[in-house]
Design a protein around this motif. Structure first.
Motif, PDB file in Angstrom:
ATOM      1  N   MET A   1       0.851  -1.200   0.000  1.00 41.20           N
ATOM      2  CA  MET A   1       0.000   0.000   0.000  1.00 41.20           C
ATOM      3  C   MET A   1       0.880   1.241   0.000  1.00 41.20           C
ATOM      4  N   SER A   2       0.488   2.263  -0.732  1.00 41.78           N
ATOM      5  CA  SER A   2       1.339   3.432  -0.950  1.00 41.78           C
ATOM      6  C   SER A   2       1.032   4.593  -0.009  1.00 41.78           C
ATOM      7  N   ILE A   3       0.242   4.358   1.031  1.00 45.94           N
ATOM      8  CA  ILE A   3      -0.119   5.437   1.961  1.00 45.94           C
ATOM      9  C   ILE A   3       0.946   5.561   3.042  1.00 45.94           C
ATOM     10  N   ARG A   4       1.450   6.781   3.229  1.00 44.87           N
ATOM     11  CA  ARG A   4       2.516   7.033   4.200  1.00 44.87           C
ATOM     12  C   ARG A   4       2.076   8.120   5.181  1.00 44.87           C
ATOM     13  N   TYR A   5       2.187   7.844   6.466  1.00 47.31           N
ATOM     14  CA  TYR A   5       1.875   8.842   7.494  1.00 47.31           C
ATOM     15  C   TYR A   5       2.956   9.916   7.510  1.00 47.31           C
ATOM     16  N   ILE A   6       2.535  11.186   7.628  1.00 41.21           N
ATOM     17  CA  ILE A   6       3.482  12.302   7.615  1.00 41.21           C
ATOM     18  C   ILE A   6       3.634  12.938   9.000  1.00 41.21           C
ATOM     19  N   GLU A   7       2.541  13.518   9.531  1.00 38.99           N
ATOM     20  CA  GLU A   7       2.632  14.224  10.817  1.00 38.99           C
ATOM     21  C   GLU A   7       1.226  14.528  11.317  1.00 38.99           C
ATOM     22  N   SER A   8       1.126  14.910  12.589  1.00 36.16           N
ATOM     23  CA  SER A   8      -0.148  15.299  13.200  1.00 36.16           C
ATOM     24  C   SER A   8      -0.009  16.666  13.855  1.00 36.16           C
ATOM     25  N   CYS A   9      -1.142  17.352  13.989  1.00 34.21           N
ATOM     26  CA  CYS A   9      -1.149  18.659  14.639  1.00 34.21           C
ATOM     27  C   CYS A   9      -2.536  18.914  15.227  1.00 34.21           C
ATOM     28  N   ARG A  10      -2.668  19.973  15.989  1.00 34.80           N
ATOM     29  CA  ARG A  10      -3.956  20.385  16.530  1.00 34.80           C
ATOM     30  C   ARG A  10      -4.676  21.248  15.508  1.00 34.80           C
ATOM     31  N   LEU A  11      -6.006  21.127  15.450  1.00 35.45           N
ATOM     32  CA  LEU A  11      -6.807  21.932  14.523  1.00 35.45           C
ATOM     33  C   LEU A  11      -8.032  22.487  15.250  1.00 35.45           C
ATOM     34  N   PRO A  12      -7.940  23.739  15.734  1.00 32.15           N
ATOM     35  CA  PRO A  12      -9.124  24.334  16.361  1.00 32.15           C
ATOM     36  C   PRO A  12     -10.166  24.706  15.308  1.00 32.15           C
ATOM     37  N   ASP A  19      -7.551  16.736  16.348  1.00 30.31           N
ATOM     38  CA  ASP A  19      -6.196  16.408  15.918  1.00 30.31           C
ATOM     39  C   ASP A  19      -6.264  16.095  14.426  1.00 30.31           C
ATOM     40  N   MET A  20      -5.372  16.682  13.644  1.00 32.17           N
ATOM     41  CA  MET A  20      -5.339  16.459  12.201  1.00 32.17           C
ATOM     42  C   MET A  20      -4.103  15.634  11.847  1.00 32.17           C
ATOM     43  N   HIS A  21      -4.329  14.488  11.186  1.00 37.80           N
ATOM     44  CA  HIS A  21      -3.261  13.565  10.833  1.00 37.80           C
ATOM     45  C   HIS A  21      -3.096  13.567   9.313  1.00 37.80           C
ATOM     46  N   GLY A  22      -1.900  13.821   8.841  1.00 37.55           N
ATOM     47  CA  GLY A  22      -1.644  13.908   7.409  1.00 37.55           C
ATOM     48  C   GLY A  22      -1.054  12.628   6.847  1.00 37.55           C
ATOM     49  N   VAL A  33      -6.224  13.641   4.827  1.00 38.43           N
ATOM     50  CA  VAL A  33      -6.141  13.927   6.251  1.00 38.43           C
ATOM     51  C   VAL A  33      -7.247  13.183   6.990  1.00 38.43           C
ATOM     52  N   VAL A  34      -6.975  12.942   8.276  1.00 40.11           N
ATOM     53  CA  VAL A  34      -7.985  12.399   9.178  1.00 40.11           C
ATOM     54  C   VAL A  34      -8.070  13.336  10.367  1.00 40.11           C
ATOM     55  N   GLY A  84     -14.249  10.592  17.971  1.00 40.02           N
ATOM     56  CA  GLY A  84     -14.617  10.197  16.618  1.00 40.02           C
ATOM     57  C   GLY A  84     -13.526  10.517  15.617  1.00 40.02           C
ATOM     58  N   ALA A  85     -13.799  10.185  14.351  1.00 36.27           N
ATOM     59  CA  ALA A  85     -12.820  10.377  13.283  1.00 36.27           C
ATOM     60  C   ALA A  85     -13.528  10.752  11.989  1.00 36.27           C
ATOM     61  N   ILE A  86     -12.946  11.705  11.268  1.00 32.56           N
ATOM     62  CA  ILE A  86     -13.439  12.095   9.951  1.00 32.56           C
ATOM     63  C   ILE A  86     -12.298  11.915   8.957  1.00 32.56           C
ATOM     64  N   PHE A  87     -12.508  11.016   8.001  1.00 31.48           N
ATOM     65  CA  PHE A  87     -11.503  10.735   6.968  1.00 31.48           C
ATOM     66  C   PHE A  87     -11.800  11.622   5.769  1.00 31.48           C
TER      67      PHE A  87
END
Length: 203
Positions: A1-12, A19-22, A33-34, A84-87
């Motif tokens: 699979m070609s999906i690679r995790y990059i970084e996470s940050c806070r998103l107000p 939390d936003m995951h790239g 993003v998730v 929860g999570a939003i993809f």
């Protein structure tokens, strides 16, 4: 699979801080993003939404679809639940891309419905690929999902990649005079489970 995790940050946001995951798809060069809230790891089912990018609806407030309203409603519901999570998948226009979506909109202006327009351009009615979700879900250690969707294909897609969907939650919002035909096409040609007159938009 070609999906690679990059970084996470806070998103107000207006609904709370996520939390936003790239993630990067190294094959297509698309970035996904998730958004998560609370601890989504473990056995307890996670309230989740799979949302495909819609620049016109999400960012430009188009009334031709219900996408922007659905995204906002999902953020509200996750915030209310506290977990929860939003993809957010970069699959504009059901996978045909922004410029082809504009071409499809032109055909719709001339009388075609969304499926007819996509097919006239040489595409399938829905070109989205949900297999890219598997590495994202595994990275976040989500084990079970309660999915906010009207689209049975999303439930099946998750089950096909081994992610248990323990509940499907209707997610109907954003109906207006400009998207009535669009919603009827979703229901009649794409099998979406829509109830006439239902709307669970945030209060």
């Amino acid at each position: 699979m070609s999906i690679r995790y990059i970084e996470s940050c806070r998103l107000p946001t207006p609904w709370g801080t996520f939390d936003m995951h790239g993630f990067e798809d190294t094959t297509s060069q698309k970035e996904h993003v998730v958004l998560t809230m609370g601890d989504v790891r473990g056995d307890e089912p996670v309230l989740a939404r799979i949302h495909s990018e819609c620049l016109t609806g999400d960012g430009l407030f188009s009334l031709r679809c219900d996408c922007g309203a659905q995204l906002q409603a999902a953020m509200y519901k996750v915030a209310q639940a506290g977990r929860g999570a939003i993809f957010y998948l970069r699959q504009e226009g059901r996978g045909i891309g922004l410029l082809n979506k504009i071409r499809a909109y032109h055909l719709q202006d001339c009388g075609a419905d969304t499926v007819e327009a996509n097919e006239a351009l040489g595409f399938g009615a829905d070109m989205r690929d949900y297999t890219i979700l598997k590495p994202m879900i595994e990275h976040l250690a989500i084990e079970k999902i309660r999915l906010m969707t009207n689209n049975p294909r999303k439930v099946k897609a998750l089950q096909d990649i081994g992610i248990p969907v323990v509940e499907r939650l209707a997610h109907q919002t954003g109906r207006n005079p400009h998207n009535a035909k669009y919603l009827e096409t979703k229901k009649g040609k794409l099998g979406h489970l829509l109830e006439d007159g239902a709307d669970d938009s945030p209060q």
